[in-house]
Design a protein around this motif. Sequence first.
Motif, PDB file in Angstrom:
ATOM      1  N   ALA A 135     -23.173  57.902  27.679  1.00 41.59           N
ATOM      2  CA  ALA A 135     -23.090  58.524  26.360  1.00 41.59           C
ATOM      3  C   ALA A 135     -24.137  59.625  26.238  1.00 41.59           C
ATOM      4  O   ALA A 135     -23.866  60.704  25.693  1.00 41.59           O
ATOM      5  CB  ALA A 135     -23.305  57.469  25.271  1.00 41.59           C
ATOM      6  N   LYS A 136     -25.320  59.379  26.772  1.00 45.03           N
ATOM      7  CA  LYS A 136     -26.377  60.379  26.690  1.00 45.03           C
ATOM      8  C   LYS A 136     -25.988  61.638  27.479  1.00 45.03           C
ATOM      9  O   LYS A 136     -26.136  62.758  26.982  1.00 45.03           O
ATOM     10  CB  LYS A 136     -27.684  59.793  27.227  1.00 45.03           C
ATOM     11  CG  LYS A 136     -28.915  60.563  26.788  1.00 45.03           C
ATOM     12  CD  LYS A 136     -30.139  59.628  26.758  1.00 45.03           C
ATOM     13  CE  LYS A 136     -31.275  60.283  26.022  1.00 45.03           C
ATOM     14  NZ  LYS A 136     -32.313  59.352  25.634  1.00 45.03           N
ATOM     15  N   ALA A 137     -25.455  61.414  28.688  1.00 44.46           N
ATOM     16  CA  ALA A 137     -25.034  62.552  29.501  1.00 44.46           C
ATOM     17  C   ALA A 137     -23.956  63.353  28.775  1.00 44.46           C
ATOM     18  O   ALA A 137     -23.978  64.599  28.777  1.00 44.46           O
ATOM     19  CB  ALA A 137     -24.520  62.062  30.848  1.00 44.46           C
TER      20      ALA A 137
ATOM     21  N   PRO B  16     -34.287  47.646  28.824  1.00 46.72           N
ATOM     22  CA  PRO B  16     -33.806  48.845  29.528  1.00 46.72           C
ATOM     23  C   PRO B  16     -32.876  49.733  28.706  1.00 46.72           C
ATOM     24  O   PRO B  16     -33.143  50.921  28.545  1.00 46.72           O
ATOM     25  CB  PRO B  16     -33.076  48.253  30.741  1.00 46.72           C
ATOM     26  CG  PRO B  16     -33.667  46.912  30.936  1.00 46.72           C
ATOM     27  CD  PRO B  16     -34.112  46.414  29.602  1.00 46.72           C
ATOM     28  N   ALA B  17     -31.798  49.145  28.151  1.00 47.24           N
ATOM     29  CA  ALA B  17     -30.817  49.980  27.456  1.00 47.24           C
ATOM     30  C   ALA B  17     -31.439  50.641  26.224  1.00 47.24           C
ATOM     31  O   ALA B  17     -31.159  51.803  25.908  1.00 47.24           O
ATOM     32  CB  ALA B  17     -29.610  49.144  27.047  1.00 47.24           C
ATOM     33  N   LEU B  18     -32.294  49.892  25.520  1.00 46.53           N
ATOM     34  CA  LEU B  18     -32.873  50.418  24.284  1.00 46.53           C
ATOM     35  C   LEU B  18     -33.885  51.510  24.587  1.00 46.53           C
ATOM     36  O   LEU B  18     -34.026  52.477  23.835  1.00 46.53           O
ATOM     37  CB  LEU B  18     -33.534  49.283  23.494  1.00 46.53           C
ATOM     38  CG  LEU B  18     -32.651  48.058  23.267  1.00 46.53           C
ATOM     39  CD1 LEU B  18     -33.409  46.984  22.500  1.00 46.53           C
ATOM     40  CD2 LEU B  18     -31.380  48.434  22.524  1.00 46.53           C
ATOM     41  N   GLU B  19     -34.594  51.374  25.725  1.00 48.09           N
ATOM     42  CA  GLU B  19     -35.568  52.409  26.090  1.00 48.09           C
ATOM     43  C   GLU B  19     -34.863  53.700  26.484  1.00 48.09           C
ATOM     44  O   GLU B  19     -35.310  54.788  26.120  1.00 48.09           O
ATOM     45  CB  GLU B  19     -36.479  51.897  27.213  1.00 48.09           C
ATOM     46  CG  GLU B  19     -37.562  50.964  26.665  1.00 48.09           C
ATOM     47  CD  GLU B  19     -38.212  50.100  27.739  1.00 48.09           C
ATOM     48  OE1 GLU B  19     -38.422  50.596  28.854  1.00 48.09           O
ATOM     49  OE2 GLU B  19     -38.496  48.920  27.442  1.00 48.09           O
ATOM     50  N   ILE B  20     -33.741  53.582  27.200  1.00 45.01           N
ATOM     51  CA  ILE B  20     -32.983  54.789  27.551  1.00 45.01           C
ATOM     52  C   ILE B  20     -32.433  55.439  26.280  1.00 45.01           C
ATOM     53  O   ILE B  20     -32.458  56.661  26.122  1.00 45.01           O
ATOM     54  CB  ILE B  20     -31.823  54.457  28.521  1.00 45.01           C
ATOM     55  CG1 ILE B  20     -32.376  53.864  29.818  1.00 45.01           C
ATOM     56  CG2 ILE B  20     -30.999  55.703  28.831  1.00 45.01           C
ATOM     57  CD1 ILE B  20     -31.321  53.226  30.699  1.00 45.01           C
ATOM     58  N   ALA B  21     -31.960  54.593  25.351  1.00 40.85           N
ATOM     59  CA  ALA B  21     -31.390  55.125  24.113  1.00 40.85           C
ATOM     60  C   ALA B  21     -32.471  55.738  23.230  1.00 40.85           C
ATOM     61  O   ALA B  21     -32.191  56.614  22.419  1.00 40.85           O
ATOM     62  CB  ALA B  21     -30.655  54.019  23.349  1.00 40.85           C
TER      63      ALA B  21
END
Lengths: 222, 559
Positions: free
Chosen positions: A126-128, B312-317
């Motif tokens: 989603a970010k990409a 992990p997912a929350l840090e990327i977000a």
Amino acid sequence: MNISVPHTARLLGAGLRALLVLTLVTGVLYPLLITGLAQGLFPGRANGSKTEANGRVVGSALIGQSYNLPLKEGQQTPEPDLKWFQGRPQNGLGANSVNTQYDLILSGATNRSADNAELVQWVRDAKAAVIRDNSVGGYTVKPSDVPADAVTSSGSGLDPDISPAYADLQVHRIAERNGLPVGHVHHLVDEHTEGRTLGFLGEPRVNVLELNIALERLVTEH
Amino acid sequence: MSPVLAGLLQLLALIAALALAHLPLGNHLARVYSSGTHRRVERWIYRGVGVDPDAEMRWPAYLRGVLVFSVAGVLFLYLLQRLQGVLPGSLGFASIDPDQAFNTAVSFVTNTNWQSYYGEQAMGHVVQTAGLAVQNFVSAAVGMAVAAALVRGFARSRTGELGNFWADLVRGVVRVLVPLAAVAAVVLVAGGVIQNFSGIHEVGQFVHGHGTGGSQEWNGGAVASQEAVKMLGTNGGGYFNANSAHPFENPTPFTNLFELFLMLLIPFSLPRAFGLMVGSVRQGYAILATMATIWAGFVALMMWTEFTHRGPALEIAGGAMEGKEVRFGIGGSSIFAVSTTLTSTGAVDSFHSSFTGLGGGITMLGMMLGEIAPGGVGSGLYGMLIMAVVAVFIAGLMVGRTPEYLGKKIGGREIKFAACSILITPALVLVLTAAAMALPTPGHSMTNSGAHGFSEVLYAYTSAANNNGSAFAGLDADTQWFNTTLGLAMLLGRFLPMVFVLALAGSLARQIPVPATAGTLRTEKPLFTGLLAGAVLIIAGLTYFPALALGPLAEGLAS
């Protein structure tokens, strides 16, 4: 303790009668009274806050929807129509479902944990996509510019709002795709940004449906 | 303004609203459960049921009332769901399968409101309104009735009589829940919650054309009327699958705060009523202070872990927004998650499974305390009073004198009832979780793997046995194993403690009060509040630490 059969039956009878009488009060009279009051006082809200554009109902101001291109031959998932503002990602609700004769709105979350590999991948993808879609002309989106709500799915899967940061990030793309000056689109987002209620309740937000309705109007006027 | 500050201001606003409202409501509750007169509508109800509301009951009779009424509730709700397919007003939905109908009937009668079905895809108007919503009222009233009986056990002496179950039940509905729910429902509709009886219908969409759908399918429903009592009675069963995250159940930041207020209102008002009924308001406030301290501490911890968003997912977000709605944000979602698991509500405005590892652990620990800070409607008060009995017993052991509470001696008989009452839920949670993990098939229901997968199962049994109803909803609980075992956990976790609570009440009511002396532990003082909070946290901590270490602690510390 008296546990003879007739005694127990008599007691159970009292329990059932109590339940039926209270069902009449709380399950029939009470909801009918509230429905009457709701329909009399706030008919629009009681029926789902329907929103109109060009004389046509286009959904509810409270319920998010998708802004996609028509499905092409052989395509499984539609692509976003990038001339409209996009809402939050709508990832899967899981395959299990109880009663499928109607394809209703199904609300719910992904329920993936923070360390779930699938969720990590969804967020990365989603970010990409947000960076790719919104980097247009001379405007480049940095990964650190992308707000969390743009890459995560909501609790209901029907979130009608995005953060002002995510709306701002889409402005250049929207301007380019619709042939509008960037300043006009910025102004449109500012107009549709709702602050915290009373200054401290909730978070600032932009309702995507209302924003797109206003955008459509701006495009036709332009 | 930063989101953290806004979150704290919401918390303060909530505390201020509760501080204002608990005074009149606490007074009202004390009057309701002490009143000797009957209203006209109540007399009609008693006549319809065929009971004498003035007959005093000893604890076995009171318990029989609770049990027969609840058995009737389970039977009725079970049949209603099994017959849904042939009932009018069911939106074309089929009858519910036997194991799920059993689970749901038990769930709503026990004030748990665990849901293994999707509301918008399974339950029509009749089952929702005349079945599920009714239990939202009466299961809450049963909880308050049992609490009232225990308080009378402390307040009365030289008698075994605890009041009349039917009168307590009917008054709880007629004088407390229905009037409050009616006002709350209208406020919710004004905020945007729907209230109609329309069928499934198409509503246009913004983008139209081939392949885009062009319309959404909606079902209507008497949502506001059910939502009001769902929160007020600490029930928590959502009309829709997304519960209070669904915009039709909880459309704005204001309705979010209002729903928080509703769910905490009665639990935080009952201690004052208790104080008034035992003749010392300060005793009530010592209990209230314990509840409020634990609750505020948990909210602070939750806000800290969610705003720091480890994982992990929350840090990327870049933020813990997975499973949360933009309009509530992290602050509003954190207050809600703590309040719903420290009461027996279980409604969610954000999905606990996607919280940080430690945040998920806080929601579980909240339930593991026994949901007593402030706890469910009625069950929170009687749960905390049981802990108070245990706390004075521990204090008595330390100084070597027979403990007493509110002038009643806590002897061997009393402490046995109290101990049995608090041991039931941990036994159910740990044994059933272990069984589910040991057997080959239940594990297939997990969505996540590793520590979080274990947490899904631990959460489910914790939620069911403590009558909460929230979930780490990745778990596919609509299997025969989970429908049945969770159903049993809900039944035993609700009614076995009630047996011991009422037995304790009966035993206390028979006693002759002992006069307070210089050596009596002053249970209205801050020292006792500290002792009680300590006892609550230590007992739950020691019981559940190994299980928590395998699940949320492992997940939280790894990230």
